[in-house]
Motif scaffolding. Structure first.
Motif, mmCIF file in Angstrom:
data_model
loop_
_atom_site.group_PDB
_atom_site.id
_atom_site.type_symbol
_atom_site.label_atom_id
_atom_site.label_comp_id
_atom_site.label_asym_id
_atom_site.label_seq_id
_atom_site.Cartn_x
_atom_site.Cartn_y
_atom_site.Cartn_z
ATOM 1 N N LEU A 2 4.794 -0.697 5.429
ATOM 2 C CA LEU A 2 4.654 -1.740 6.591
ATOM 3 C C LEU A 2 3.107 -1.405 5.793
ATOM 4 O O LEU A 2 2.810 -0.684 5.658
ATOM 5 N N VAL A 26 -0.104 3.504 8.660
ATOM 6 C CA VAL A 26 0.281 2.378 7.755
ATOM 7 C C VAL A 26 1.073 2.445 6.520
ATOM 8 O O VAL A 26 0.044 3.525 5.974
ATOM 9 N N ASP A 208 7.146 -6.147 7.448
ATOM 10 C CA ASP A 208 7.130 -4.829 7.144
ATOM 11 C C ASP A 208 8.307 -5.529 6.660
ATOM 12 O O ASP A 208 9.162 -6.502 6.402
#
Ligand code: ZN
Length: 247
Positions: A2, A26, A208
């Motif tokens: 991510l 992330v 993503d």
């Protein structure tokens, strides 16, 4: 994997912190330049970005605040803010801004990305704001995807067909998504610290790489606190006002 993509933070620490809180954990944070300029917190904004391990490229405002010649091309408000910012940063921050690369390439499971502030062929100055300019830039980068900032507008350009060289432009609405497929694309996350699409909320992009999806997001922040800090610093009134308009 991510990845959060942030652009045009412009010394707006309140906006950056709201975005960082919103994205949570992330795998990587990429920035597309103009970390400083316009806003009231150049030193702390750079420090925060470095503390979270962001990598990124240089924008025209980063060059100007670091002492570069970009300042000579600014309008009076931008120039005043850059001159003020020059007096408010440490040597360490100045060196960081001056040393930012103008182009970065990163491989991901969803494809490779080129990161620039303006455009691949003119990394800190050209605005990609039409499908024609976007198409002209296809030959200037070698990856499937390119991430750009500079216009402060959430935009997506994509070739009309795989292997094609004409592009379509999409003005991306909040919570808009795009599947990263086999068509080349140029994506702009919009601006964290000074949006110019009529929506004052901070704008950013998430990638993503497993799902192969890019998604755009908006988050409200304490805009009044940023405006008050700008007023206290004596920054130009027009720069203070435009934050509330988002234009
Ligand atoms: Zn900018």
């Amino acid at each position: 994997m991510l990845i959060a993509v942030l652009s045009d933070i412009h010394s707006n620490l309140a906006a950056l912190d709201a975005v960082l809180a919103s994205i949570g954990s992330v795998d990587a944070i990429w920035h597309l330049g103009d970390v400083v300029g316009y806003g009231p917190d150049p030193e702390r904004t750079v420090a925060r970005l470095r503390a979270v391990g962001a990598i990124g490229v240089q924008g025209n405002h980063d060059d100007a605040v670091a002492g570069g010649e970009s300042i000579d091309r600014f309008n009076p408000e931008g120039r005043a803010a850059a001159e003020w910012s020059r007096t408010r940063i440490s040597d360490k921050t100045r060196e960081y801004l001056a040393a930012l690369p103008r182009v970065i390439v990163r491989e991901t499971p969803a494809g490779a990305f080129t990161l620039v502030h303006g455009s691949p062929r003119d990394p800190i100055w050209e605005y990609i704001d039409s499908p024609y300019v976007a198409a002209e830039n296809l030959a200037a980068f070698g990856t499937a995807f390119c991430l750009i900032g500079h216009s402060h507008r959430p935009l997506a350009f994509r070739t009309r067909r795989a292997g094609g060289d004409s592009m379509r432009m999409r003005v991306v609405e909040p919570e808009g998504r795009m599947q990263l497929g086999d068509r080349r694309a140029i994506l702009n996350p919009g601006s964290v610290g000074q949006p110019r699409d009529g929506n004052p909320n901070a704008s950013f992009l998430m990638i993503d790489t497993e799902a192969g999806v890019a998604s755009w997001h908006r988050v409200a922040y304490d805009l009044v606190a940023t405006q008050a800090a700008m007023a206290a610093a004596g920054l130009p009134t027009e720069l203070i006002r435009r934050l509330a308009r988002g234009s």
